[in-house]
Design a protein around this motif. Structure first.
Motif, PDB file in Angstrom:
ATOM      1  N   UNK A 265       0.836  -1.207   0.000  1.00  0.00           N
ATOM      2  CA  UNK A 265       0.000   0.000   0.000  1.00  0.00           C
ATOM      3  C   UNK A 265       0.870   1.257   0.000  1.00  0.00           C
ATOM      4  N   UNK A 266       1.999   1.194   0.679  1.00  0.00           N
ATOM      5  CA  UNK A 266       2.933   2.324   0.704  1.00  0.00           C
ATOM      6  C   UNK A 266       3.419   2.620  -0.717  1.00  0.00           C
ATOM      7  N   UNK A 267       3.780   1.566  -1.464  1.00  0.00           N
ATOM      8  CA  UNK A 267       4.235   1.748  -2.844  1.00  0.00           C
ATOM      9  C   UNK A 267       3.126   2.334  -3.700  1.00  0.00           C
ATOM     10  N   UNK A 268       1.895   1.873  -3.494  1.00  0.00           N
ATOM     11  CA  UNK A 268       0.762   2.402  -4.245  1.00  0.00           C
ATOM     12  C   UNK A 268       0.524   3.874  -3.924  1.00  0.00           C
ATOM     13  N   UNK A 269       0.661   4.228  -2.641  1.00  0.00           N
ATOM     14  CA  UNK A 269       0.488   5.623  -2.239  1.00  0.00           C
ATOM     15  C   UNK A 269       1.588   6.507  -2.821  1.00  0.00           C
ATOM     16  N   UNK A 270       2.805   5.975  -2.930  1.00  0.00           N
ATOM     17  CA  UNK A 270       3.906   6.738  -3.536  1.00  0.00           C
ATOM     18  C   UNK A 270       3.594   7.060  -4.998  1.00  0.00           C
ATOM     19  N   UNK A 271       3.154   6.049  -5.754  1.00  0.00           N
ATOM     20  CA  UNK A 271       2.833   6.286  -7.161  1.00  0.00           C
ATOM     21  C   UNK A 271       1.669   7.266  -7.305  1.00  0.00           C
ATOM     22  N   UNK A 272       0.675   7.152  -6.433  1.00  0.00           N
ATOM     23  CA  UNK A 272      -0.467   8.086  -6.495  1.00  0.00           C
ATOM     24  C   UNK A 272      -0.042   9.503  -6.140  1.00  0.00           C
ATOM     25  N   UNK A 273       0.857   9.628  -5.170  1.00  0.00           N
ATOM     26  CA  UNK A 273       1.341  10.953  -4.791  1.00  0.00           C
ATOM     27  C   UNK A 273       2.142  11.586  -5.930  1.00  0.00           C
TER      28      UNK A 273
END
Length: 296
Positions: A67-75
């Motif tokens: 989820x952290x990786x997904x949040x990084x890409x979304x950010x």
């Protein structure tokens, strides 16, 4: 993914055509106005989620790393992809267009592949619940995420030197959708079988069985959460999929305006995800609220 479709299928042709296919300024202004709040929500929401995960070691797990990786890409979508896309719409600059062709598809392919990895992770957690900790380790998850980011970069940059870039991006999309669909079908079967087992054990419930049922129930909730993220992604990406298919079949020569609005729908997913995190993940929601209070 979305930019690849938009620019490779549409923008390159639209920019080389005469003013007959030019996008009206009204559509560009409306699209930019729509992108502005989405960009702000994406940056602030995902940054808050990332900060909460970093400041709360108790909620860190292999699942949370994904989820952290997904949040990084979304950010990064809010920080880079959307501003570059807006600049491309307003300036029609060739260099900005090249940057948009790379950053947008790159980050969106990362999001799709990360969602796929999260789906497979939830399937493994339910199917191999006794061996899950040994199968899905933190180092393996990190290597998987690094591979996802590298593959996404190669796929998104492939169209700069090959005309078959659509095939490469389409292949990745189809593979991810097949994997997710198969995983959720298997998850549904596991959950259904578990319900039957609980019904059969109701007359002779032991403490060990109760603990097993509780752990499985938590895994089912986690699988449902990942399914919600997956459905949100499909809904946001559906317009660009439809336009790409229709354009590829030459059913209709879509104007640039349609691609811009479909592009905005894709960006919307990066703004929706942090809201879904806080809605579906109680531990993360608590950490986000605590982090927000500390920051304020």
């Amino acid at each position: 993914m979305n930019n690849t479709s938009k620019h490779s299928n549409g923008s390159a042709d639209h920019h080389s055509e005469s003013e007959d296919n030019s996008t009206p300024e009204t559509f560009i202004i409306i699209n930019c106005v729509l992108n502005a709040p989405l960009m702000l929500i994406s940056i602030l929401g995902n940054a808050l989620v990332l900060t909460a995960i970093i400041r709360t070691p108790s909620i860190r797990s292999t699942h949370m790393i994904m989820l952290y990786s997904l949040a990084v890409s979304d950010c990064l979508v809010g920080l880079i992809a959307q501003p570059v896309d807006i600049a491309e719409q307003l300036t029609k600059n060739r260099i900005v267009n090249y940057v948009a062709e790379l950053t947008g598809p790159y980050l969106c392919i990362v999001s799709l592949m990360t969602i796929t990895a999260i789906t497979v992770d939830r399937f493994l957690a339910l199917h191999y619940h006794m061996r899950y900790a040994a199968l899905v380790t933190e180092s393996r998850v990190k290597y998987t995420l690094i591979t996802i980011w590298l593959i996404s970069f190669l796929v998104s940059g492939f169209h700069f030197w090959s005309e078959s870039s659509h095939f490469a991006a389409g292949t990745v999309i189809i593979i991810c959708l097949i994997i997710c669909s198969y995983s959720y079908i298997r998850i549904y079967r596991i959950v259904r079988r578990h319900h039957l087992e609980i019904h059969a054990q109701q007359q002779a419930l032991e403490s060990s069985t109760a603990k097993y049922n509780l752990n499985t129930a938590r895994l089912k909730i986690s699988a449902m959460n990942s399914f919600v993220f997956y459905i949100a992604l499909i809904i946001c990406y559906l317009p660009i999929y439809v336009l790409s298919i229709l354009h590829g079949l030459s059913i209709k020569d879509w104007q640039t305006a349609e691609w811009y609005f479909a592009h905005t729908a894709v960006f919307m997913n990066s703004s929706i995800n942090p809201i879904l995190y806080c809605w579906r993940l109680r531990e993360l929601r608590t950490a986000v609220v605590k982090t927000a209070r500390q920051m304020l």
